[in-house]
Design an enzyme around this catalytic site. Structure first.
Site, PDB file in Angstrom:
ATOM      1  CG  ASP A   1      -5.471   3.110   0.249  1.00 37.11           C
ATOM      2  OD1 ASP A   1      -4.228   3.136   0.358  1.00 37.11           O
ATOM      3  OD2 ASP A   1      -6.053   2.801  -0.816  1.00 37.11           O
ATOM      4  CG  ASN A   2      -4.817  -0.143   0.961  1.00 41.57           C
ATOM      5  OD1 ASN A   2      -4.426   0.657   1.814  1.00 41.57           O
ATOM      6  ND2 ASN A   2      -4.233  -0.278  -0.208  1.00 41.57           N
TER       7      ASN A   2
ATOM      8  CG  ASP B   1      -3.270   4.278   3.702  1.00 47.46           C
ATOM      9  OD1 ASP B   1      -2.378   4.988   3.189  1.00 47.46           O
ATOM     10  OD2 ASP B   1      -3.546   3.135   3.275  1.00 47.46           O
TER      11      ASP B   1
ATOM     12  CD  GLU C   1      -0.836   1.452  -2.918  1.00 49.93           C
ATOM     13  OE1 GLU C   1      -2.013   1.566  -3.297  1.00 49.93           O
ATOM     14  OE2 GLU C   1      -0.559   1.189  -1.754  1.00 49.93           O
TER      15      GLU C   1
ATOM     16  CE  LYS D   1      -4.170  -1.345   4.383  1.00 51.55           C
ATOM     17  NZ  LYS D   1      -4.028   0.134   4.557  1.00 51.55           N
TER      18      LYS D   1
END
Ligand SMILES: O=C(c1ccccc1)c1ccc(O)c(O)c1[N+](=O)[O-]
Ligand SMILES: [Mg+2]
Length: 217
Positions: A169-170, A141, A199, A144
């Site tokens: 994530d992401n 997280d 989020e 990236k």
């Protein structure tokens, strides 16, 4: 204002959350992000998937890259068994300082170690310096573009075993295209994509990727 968003969030938590109660810290942080200021926590939907993974896997040793304010560290650690632990790495010193306070507020300082260093440097030292044998759960997280560098390092260090879970994530927003291509193309993982909201933004779609290591380590 002289204060950072992260310091304002911590102040709100200290004023509104119940000391020693991880659930209260998380609920209060979500409330802050919905009513005061957005922050890049792995919030409700992503958090529910993370909770499910932790409850099913019952990991002993967890690694998180990208602590930020400690929301997901608290989310993970509150479901860990007594002897299990989470090492979470945050390169930004201001974020790390806030995260340590949030972890303390949740009463989880005995389960969570916040390390304020670069993730690659720590990954190379996990066996020698941090007494890690294998990682049962990895949560990606942080920046990236670093997901692919660090997963390759984790493999190089032979830190995964059959059944280890890598949760990212992401993968849609901001996105980690190189990582997705790598992990989905690798014979050593079985990956599942979950479409989730970004989020605190009910009209934006993000995605998380759960990859189970089936390699030969
Ligand atoms: O990169 C951003 C970002 C980019 C631009 C503005 C704000 C945040 C971000 C957004 C959502 C996340 O869940 C997250 O983990 C990150 N991050 O920094 O690692
Ligand atoms: Mg994130």
């Amino acid at each position: 204002k002289g204060t950072t968003r992260e310091q304002r969030a911590l102040k709100y938590l200290k004023e509104h959350a119940r000391q020693g109660d991880p659930d209260s810290v998380l609920e209060t942080f979500d409330e802050f992000c919905r009513t005061q200021e957005w922050a890049m926590n792995a919030a409700e939907e992503k958090g529910d998937i993370l909770d499910e993974i932790v409850r099913e896997l019952q990991p002993t040793t967890c690694l998180e890259l990208g602590t930020y304010c400690g929301y997901s560290a608290v989310r993970i650690a509150r479901n860990l068994s007594p002897s299990a632990r989470l090492i979470t790495i945050e390169v930004n010193p201001d974020y790390a300082a806030v995260a340590r306070e949030v972890v303390k507020l949740a009463g989880l300082q005995d389960k969570i170690e916040v390390i304020n260093l670069d993730s690659a440097d720590v990954i190379r030292e996990l066996k020698n310096t941090y007494d890690v044998t294998k990682l049962d759960l990895v949560f990606l997280d942080h920046w990236k573009y670093l997901y692919i560098r660090d997963i390759k390092l984790i493999e190089e260090e032979k830190l995964l075993k059959k059944g280890s879970v890598v949760f990212a994530d992401n993968v849609i927003i901001p996105g980690a295209p190189g990582y997705l291509e790598y992990i989905r193309g690798s014979k050593n993982y079985k990956s599942t994509f979950y479409s989730v909201h970004f989020e605190y933004m009910d009209d934006m779609k993000d995605g998380v990727e759960k990859s189970v290591y089936i390699g030969d380590e």
